[in-house]
Design an enzyme around this catalytic site. Structure first.
Site, short mmCIF file in Angstrom:
data_model
loop_
_atom_site.label_atom_id
_atom_site.label_comp_id
_atom_site.label_asym_id
_atom_site.label_seq_id
_atom_site.Cartn_x
_atom_site.Cartn_y
_atom_site.Cartn_z
N HIS A 200 0.83 -1.20 0.00
CA HIS A 200 0.00 0.00 0.00
C HIS A 200 0.87 1.26 0.00
O HIS A 200 0.50 2.27 -0.60
CB HIS A 200 -0.91 0.00 1.23
CG HIS A 200 -2.16 -0.78 1.03
ND1 HIS A 200 -3.04 -1.05 2.03
CD2 HIS A 200 -2.69 -1.35 -0.08
CE1 HIS A 200 -4.05 -1.76 1.56
NE2 HIS A 200 -3.85 -1.95 0.29
N GLU A 442 -0.01 -16.72 -17.15
CA GLU A 442 0.98 -16.42 -16.12
C GLU A 442 1.71 -17.66 -15.62
O GLU A 442 2.50 -17.61 -14.68
CB GLU A 442 0.32 -15.69 -14.94
CG GLU A 442 -0.96 -16.33 -14.46
CD GLU A 442 -1.73 -15.43 -13.49
OE1 GLU A 442 -1.13 -14.49 -12.94
OE2 GLU A 442 -2.93 -15.67 -13.29
N ASP A 466 3.78 -13.02 -12.27
CA ASP A 466 3.85 -14.44 -11.95
C ASP A 466 4.57 -15.23 -13.04
O ASP A 466 5.27 -16.19 -12.75
CB ASP A 466 2.44 -15.02 -11.76
CG ASP A 466 1.96 -14.86 -10.32
OD1 ASP A 466 2.82 -14.76 -9.42
OD2 ASP A 466 0.74 -14.83 -10.09
N CYS A 513 -0.66 -7.13 -18.43
CA CYS A 513 -1.21 -6.38 -17.30
C CYS A 513 -0.30 -6.42 -16.07
O CYS A 513 -0.68 -5.97 -14.99
CB CYS A 513 -2.60 -6.88 -16.93
SG CYS A 513 -2.64 -8.61 -16.41
#
Length: 591
Positions: A200, A442, A466, A513
């Site tokens: 975060h 992935e 990943d 992405c």
């Protein structure tokens, strides 16, 4: 004073020069002491009062947010408020005080340690780093219990500082609430001992467009309050007590950086088109519905990845169909017909909703997670699919399935999707009958078999985070092997290329992405390889768009093919750098 530097992970670019302002780590101040029986009730009340004070403070901070504040701030404050209301933090410590006859600070620290240990079992980087939210909430409560809830600079301190000596926060970690106050006082930057690219702290730094470096390990121990420091977010370096020459050099760099950022704003409304007319779709990744504000502010043409995990995190009960539907519908309507790609639940067996019943396994990265988890919990999956389908009536929603490895998983998913459609038809509920279904590539097995997946899907999306880790067998959060994590490894590039070619052959769109999409240094290579859709954090869109506007696709394609034929990273990296400097020339032009 001796000048020295320390290195960490730069999570938000830019250069800041200012005075260090250290924030204490309340957790280090917690001591354990026994209480006599007659003081237990008073201690429990002291704990309850602290929880109430923190709730009040967070609500006050949330209500004071400016209208133009990044959506992430309110979302993260909401997450912390939700945690405070959860019995695992608001009630469990009371039982510890009662049973152990200990002080409140120690009780909540014990409870935090237990919860954090459960988060440590999570393999997914993004979700594992949510443990920092728990730590931040607990630290805020402990600060109240210790009698020093806030250590941010006073207004007098701020007004006494000259323009060139703004404050730079130095902390073990920074909570969203502290970050809000930090933004309102216009601090220059912040650096922390802990954190990662998807923490975060990092997300907030990027949303605030503030230089930030995390994972510095011992910054708070090495830096003294009031020392002049330089934060270079791009290089991930902090320079303490710089000499006159270094200071002069970095002031020039800072001016140049600020000028470049101003220039980027000029292309916000410009379409991402190469010099020879090839259009590139720039989408944004989001976590919560309110992120749409940042998406529009950055000029994104759609949402390429909506992570739905946020709806399921930090709670004991599953969000019901109506709650999910409202969240998905809000995003679809806000985007007004632009693409919204929503990823189905990406959790696993080691990430149960109820933290008291976490199931661990020897290697969660290879265990029951993402689509495997959803297929093993068909009712949970059915509820989400119904919510997604209902929301598809209100916008251009597409469904994205994570971590596919076999065609059997895909076919089971399609079957469950049809069942969800059937249940809605029987109820007369409207939805998009032709909703597009895509799959995330992935896992190396999926990339190798990409053509088969493309034949049964409407689109493909490459999750590079990943894909890199699985291909190279590297956990990038493990300091011992993090240096081996490299998106330019020839095997990674070949798997990406195989996926792109599979999409081209079958006429299916392919996007990226993962973090690679938002790295402007890799933009020309990716579009040269054939990608026409990139999805990233909104704050990266303009820098990526700038690269596209200065690209000549005909030259990039030839140069990218040359790079794909290489097998040595040490040869690939300088050629990629050269590609960014000479987009319109051959890397090795013939004499």
């Amino acid at each position: 004073m001796t000048s020295f530097s320390i290195h960490g992970v730069g999570v938000s670019s830019g250069i800041a020069i200012g005075q260090a302002h250290l924030i204490s780590n309340a957790l280090l101040e917690v001591v354990h002491y026994q209480l006599p029986m007659h003081l237990i009730d008073d201690e429990i009340k002291r704990f309850s009062d602290a929880i109430a004070t923190v709730k009040y403070d967070l609500e006050k901070i949330n209500s004071s947010l400016r209208k133009n504040a990044p959506a992430e701030l309110s979302a993260f404050i909401g997450t912390h408020l939700m945690m405070l209301s959860d019995k695992s933090l608001s009630e469990a410590p009371k039982k510890i005080i009662q049973n152990e006859k200990c002080n409140a600070e120690w009780a909540i620290k014990l409870q935090m340690d237990e919860i954090v240990e459960q988060f440590e079992q999570i393999e997914d980087n993004y979700l594992r780093e949510r443990k920092q939210d728990v730590i931040q909430v607990v630290e805020r409560v402990i600060k109240v219990l210790l009698g020093h809830p806030s250590q941010l600079a006073t207004e007098q301190q701020l007004s006494a500082l000259s323009e060139e000596h703004k404050l730079i926060l130095v902390a073990h970690d920074i909570s969203p609430a502290d970050a809000i106050q930090f933004k309102q006082h216009e601090f220059a930057a912040f650096i922390t001992d802990v954190g990662g690219i998807t923490s975060h702290t990092a997300i907030l730094a990027r949303s605030l467009n503030i230089p930030s470096i995390v994972a510095l390990q011992k910054a708070r121990d090495l830096i003294r309050d009031g020392e002049i420091i330089i934060v270079d977010g791009k290089q991930g370096v902090v320079i303490i007590n710089p000499d006159k020459n270094i200071l002069t050099e970095y002031k020039l760099r800072q001016e140049q950086w600020e000028l470049e950022q101003q220039k980027l704003q000029r292309i916000k409304s410009t379409k991402a088109v190469t010099l020879d007319g090839i259009n590139i779709d720039l989408f944004a990744n989001i976590e919560v519905p309110d992120d749409v504000t940042a998406v529009k502010a950055a000029g994104a043409t759609g949402i390429g990845l909506y992570r739905t995990e946020f709806l399921f995190m930090n709670r004991r009960e599953m969000p019901d169909e109506e709650e999910q539907f409202i969240a998905y519908k809000k995003v679809a309507e806000a985007m007004k017909g632009d693409v919204v790609i929503i990823r189905t639940l990406d959790l696993g067996a080691d990430k149960q909703m109820n933290p008291d019943t976490v199931v661990t396994c020897a290697n969660p990265a290879l265990g029951l997670r993402a689509i495997r988890y959803c297929l093993s919990e068909p009712q949970i999956f059915h509820t989400q699919l119904r919510a997604l389908l209902r929301a598809s009536h209100f916008g251009n929603i597409k469904i994205l399935v994570p971590m596919l490895s076999t065609l059997s998983e895909l076919r089971q998913t399609k079957l469950l999707l049809e069942r969800a459609k059937l249940s809605l038809r029987k109820q007369g509920v409207l939805f998009n009958e032709n909703i597009a279904l895509g799959g995330m590539i992935e896992i190396p097995a999926a990339a190798i078999n990409a053509e088969a997946f493309a034949s049964e899907l409407d689109f493909l999306s490459i999750g590079t985070n990943d894909l890199i880790q699985y291909t190279l067998a590297i956990d990038r959060t493990d300091d011992a092997v993090a240096h081996l994590y490299n998106p330019l490894h020839p095997s990674v590039l070949k798997l990406i290329s195989m996926t792109i070619k599979a999409g081209e052959k079958l006429g299916k769109s392919v996007s990226v992405c993962g973090e690679m999409a938002g790295d402007a240094k890799l933009t020309k290579l990716l579009i040269g390889m054939g990608l026409r859709q990139l999805s990233m954090h909104p704050s990266h869109i303009l820098s990526v768009k700038q690269q596209i506007l200065h690209s000549q696709m005909s030259a990039l394609s030839a140069n990218s093919r040359k790079i794909l034929n290489l097998t040595d990273i040490e040869k690939i990296e300088p050629l990629v750098a050269k590609l960014n400097r000479t987009a319109d020339l051959r890397l090795n032009p013939r004499p």
